[in-house]
Design an enzyme around this catalytic site. Structure first.
Site, PDB file in Angstrom:
ATOM      1  N   ASP A   1       0.865  -1.170   0.000  1.00 59.16           N
ATOM      2  CA  ASP A   1       0.000   0.000   0.000  1.00 59.16           C
ATOM      3  C   ASP A   1       0.908   1.229   0.000  1.00 59.16           C
ATOM      4  O   ASP A   1       2.128   1.133   0.142  1.00 59.16           O
ATOM      5  CB  ASP A   1      -0.958  -0.010   1.211  1.00 59.16           C
ATOM      6  CG  ASP A   1      -2.182   0.876   0.954  1.00 59.16           C
ATOM      7  OD1 ASP A   1      -2.157   1.677  -0.007  1.00 59.16           O
ATOM      8  OD2 ASP A   1      -3.174   0.772   1.700  1.00 59.16           O
TER       9      ASP A   1
HETATM   10  C1  BGC Z   1      -5.026   3.273   0.193  1.00 56.70           C
HETATM   11  C2  BGC Z   1      -5.211   2.250  -0.887  1.00 56.70           C
HETATM   12  C3  BGC Z   1      -5.084   2.882  -2.243  1.00 56.70           C
HETATM   13  C4  BGC Z   1      -3.725   3.558  -2.334  1.00 56.70           C
HETATM   14  C5  BGC Z   1      -3.445   4.201  -3.676  1.00 56.70           C
HETATM   15  C6  BGC Z   1      -3.780   4.125  -0.010  1.00 56.70           C
HETATM   16  O1  BGC Z   1      -3.754   5.209   0.834  1.00 56.70           O
HETATM   17  O2  BGC Z   1      -4.989   2.629   1.445  1.00 56.70           O
HETATM   18  O3  BGC Z   1      -6.473   1.644  -0.743  1.00 56.70           O
HETATM   19  O4  BGC Z   1      -5.243   1.939  -3.251  1.00 56.70           O
HETATM   20  O5  BGC Z   1      -3.663   4.566  -1.338  1.00 56.70           O
HETATM   21  O6  BGC Z   1      -4.198   5.324  -3.878  1.00 56.70           O
END
Ligand code: BGC
Length: 752
Positions: free
Chosen positions: A285
């Site tokens: 993530d």
């Molecule tokens: C989130 C994810 C997301 C990623 C990319 C993160 O802050 O937890 O769910 O896919 O950002 O935007």
């Protein structure tokens, strides 16, 4: 982009020619594998590290820096970069100007629609209609892929028991069976029938694993999950996504039992790779690799990179600890060349499977299919089937279209951005059709008296109350749109209390006192504690944040074009003090029963010590939730009868057929969602009081009767008991019914 396409085709041929010259012994079963091996053998370590790195262009400072990084093969993927022209140009640089011409994989969060926004995923789960959900994700893929996006960070399939957690909006609720059905549908929708179809994207099952169990519902918080709960609950939808062919997984932010999920060898290596044989790739993530330093699990970013690589995170999102440290870590023997090659292998394989080597470009003409009328119609049906009727006293709904006039009130009645919900980067509020607009279109403007009463959901000012009350008094019914602004749910947007924000409850109480029929529609990103309004209003519809077409969908239901048919994908609780409260809890040694508990206000003063009975309940809430999982009413009524089992016992490797009749006994056609629940009475570890094991959405015309048929095998009865996953012989209860607290009951024995 056409000329670029021609030039690149020849370059692609060149790369493929290099790649396809492998010998017979190198040929693997998957044709992509042989190509990957050849390409891998041509790559420098810097190019390999590039494939393992994904950045947001914003972090590179300038367009020139971005182009240089791509040209140098230092980036394998971009997120938040889109637009046909822009993507085709950066892809051209990757394919034509980098040494090996490896295409980029462009990712973005397309969570519940791209331009055509569908209800929040929790709402979609309330439809209990995987086919419709698959269709919604297919549309999202068609729209997003037309803008060069070939990878979405969806489905989000974190089970949660906590409505305070803002990200409950993004998931499919509390139940592993329902969430698994949704996970598979979403993956199939995103990835389409053929991965190399230009309108297919790679799916990403997230957040692996346990993120939804954040302590206290506070986002990013620590999680403690026992292995039986992990395997029997949390991992179920992830396994379903893997079985549906999800090409990628995302490692989560949370600390799981003391080991951050992005450095967790148990979940990432042992379960995902060794047990499930997942052969796509894992992306971290956003910054979840380097955040292991904050967690206190890594000394510095170099250590964090080593831990993530050792655990099996193949691609790092947004930060550069791989880029900065892999070569040093290899020299220090903290990671191995084999680990790097395996990570790159998995990434390249996904790029081949998506057909990016054959066709890295996006057809500019595909952009025409955005907000297509058929897409909007699907969004309307999806929003309609997601809405759950919670109350309908004296059949006040549906309203007759010949009604004199209605008052439309409440902060969500005309809130085009809020109805789109959280996690919608690309949806445009200008395309939203609000309930006010839809009701006005349906009835004619002259019959609609609009007085919102409150400007926004958190509004505490009572200055609009008078007008709202006067408007109600000169109307034949009030439709009040309550709920939450979109910003109150989603990532980083948790709440401690889950009541209606602002002065909404106060205004609803005043409207109730006018005695004008009061219909409340709730548009929110979480299941709110709505006990007070549920008592006061004559009818209540829970419509979530319903997306672009929320307005027309709600109008369809209010005026009876169709009957509501959604069912709750999550237990509705009376207040935050009941959290966690989910229907498949284990029994206590002292379960409360009707009449066995004492409400706080009825305790006599100076009562003796043991007078309250020592049962498992709350003095202020009792022991039941506000509304059970699976609950939802209809304008018509359904009667269940004739439960039958094919046998009284089931051999360990046999199967059992369970049937019941369902009849539409009301005055309108409608859909019912028949649910099958089980209870394993005694286990080697204690078992839930009920578990969903099947459901069927059926359409019945008025008077019509049908039979719902479910098949159970011992695999459906298996659970992880701390050591192994297996079904255990013994007695089982079974129910077929309309929700998790009702149903026709039967029993059977699973033989040894
Ligand atoms: C989130 C994810 C997301 C990623 C990319 C993160 O802050 O937890 O769910 O896919 O950002 O935007």
């Amino acid at each position: 982009m056409k000329p670029a396409k021609i030039i690149s085709a020849s370059l692609t041929v060149l790369t493929l020619a290099m790649v396809s010259s492998c010998t017979g012994s190198e040929q693997a079963k998957d044709p992509a594998e042989a190509k990957v091996e050849k390409l891998l053998s041509l790559m420098t370590i810097d190019e390999k590290i590039g494939q393992m790195s994904q950045l947001d262009p914003g972090t590179l400072g300038s367009d020139e820096n971005l182009k240089k990084a791509v040209r140098d093969g230092r980036l394998g993927s971009l997120l938040n970069y889109f637009g046909t022209k822009e993507v085709n140009e950066i892809q051209r640089i990757a394919v034509e100007e980098s040494r090996l011409g490896i295409p980029l994989l462009i990712g973005r969060d397309v969570i519940h629609g791209y331009k055509t926004i569908f209800p929040i995923p929790l709402g979609m789960a309330a439809s209990w209609n995987p086919g419709l959900v698959k269709g919604a994700f297919r549309i999202a893929a068609e729209e997003a892929s037309s803008q060069g996006i070939k990878w979405t960070f969806a489905p989000m399939i974190d089970i949660t028991w906590d409505p305070r957690w803002g990200r409950i909006a993004e998931g499919c609720g509390e139940d592993p069976f329902l969430a698994s059905a949704m996970a598979a549908a979403m993956v199939h929708g995103i990835q389409g029938d053929s991965l190399s179809d230009p309108a297919s994207m790679a799916a990403c099952a997230k957040h692996y694993a346990g993120y939804g169990f954040s302590e206290g519902g506070r986002d990013y918080n620590t999680t403690y999950i026992t292995e039986p709960v992990l395997r029997n609950v949390v991992l179920k939808p992830f396994k379903a996504a893997r079985d549906a062919g999800a090409l990628t997984f995302m490692s989560a932010f949370n600390d799981l039992n003391g080991i951050p999920a992005s450095g967790n060898e148990f979940t990432l290596r042992q379960i995902l790779r060794d047990e499930w044989h997942f052969d796509g790739f894992v992306v971290s993530d956003w910054a979840s690799v380097t955040e292991m330093v904050s967690h206190g699990y890594a000394v510095d970013e170099k250590d964090a990179a080593a831990k993530a690589i050792n655990a099996g995170v193949d691609m790092e999102m947004a930060t550069t600890s791989y880029f900065d440290n892999i070569k040093i870590l290899l020299a220090e023997k903290k990671i191995t060349q084999k680990q790097i090659d395996n990570a790159v292998r998995s990434i390249l394989k996904v790029k081949f499977r998506l057909g990016l080597f054959e066709n890295p470009y996006t057809d500019p003409d595909a952009a025409r299919k955005i907000l297509d009328p058929s897409f909007l119609e699907h969004a309307r049906t999806m929003a309609r089937q997601s809405a759950v009727l919670l109350k309908n006293d004296k059949n006040i709904l549906p309203l007759n279209r010949s009604i004199g006039s209605v008052a439309v009130s409440g902060p969500l009645a005309d809130a085009p951005r809020d109805q789109l919900g959280t996690w919608c980067f690309d949806g445009n509020a200008a395309n939203s059709v609000t309930p006010l607009k839809a009701i006005s279109d349906f009835l004619g403007k002259e019959k609609v008296n609009f007085a919102p009463g409150l400007g926004y959901s958190r509004d505490r000012s009572e200055k609009g109350f008078d007008q709202a009350l006067k408007t109600a008094e000169r109307s034949d019914a009030v439709i009040f749109f309550a709920g939450e602004e979109w910003i109150l749910s989603g990532e980083g947007q948790s709440r401690g209390e889950i009541n209606l924000p602002g002065a909404q409850d106060e205004l609803i109480s005043l409207l109730d006192k006018t005695r004008i029929p009061l219909i409340v529609v709730i548009m929110a990103g979480r299941p709110l504690a709505i006990g007070r309004l549920l008592e006061e209003a004559d009818a209540v519809i829970y419509a979530w944040h319903g997306g672009t077409m929320a307005g027309p969908a709600i109008a369809d239901l209010i005026f009876g074009i169709e009957s509501p048919s959604g069912k709750l994908p999550v237990t509705f609780i009376k207040g935050s003090g009941q959290i966690p409260f989910y229907y498949y809890r284990n029994n206590t040694g002292r379960p409360a029963t009707p009449g066995s508990w004492t409400p706080i206000d009825s305790i006599p003063v100076e009562n003796p010590q043991s007078s309250l009975g020592y049962k498992s309940f709350w003095l202020d809430y009792g022991y039941t939730p506000l509304l059970p999982f699976g609950f939802g009413l209809s304008y018509t009524t359904f009667e269940y009868s004739d439960l039958s089992l094919s046998d009284l016992s089931m051999p360990m490797n046999g199967k059992l057929i369970i049937k019941a009749s369902v009849q539409n006994t009301g005055k309108m056609d409608g859909d019912e969602i028949a649910q099958l629940y089980l209870r394993d009475r005694v286990g080697s570890i204690t078992r839930p009081v009920r578990e969903l094991k099947g459901f069927k959405r059926i359409h019945l015309e008025k008077g019509e009767k049908t039979e719902v048929v479910f098949e159970l095998t011992s695999e459906d009865l298996a659970f992880f008991n701390g050591k192994i996953t297996a079904a255990e012989p013994g007695e089982f209860d079974v129910w077929i019914g309309p929700d998790s607290s009702n149903g026709l009951h039967g029993e059977f024995i699973l033989e040894k």
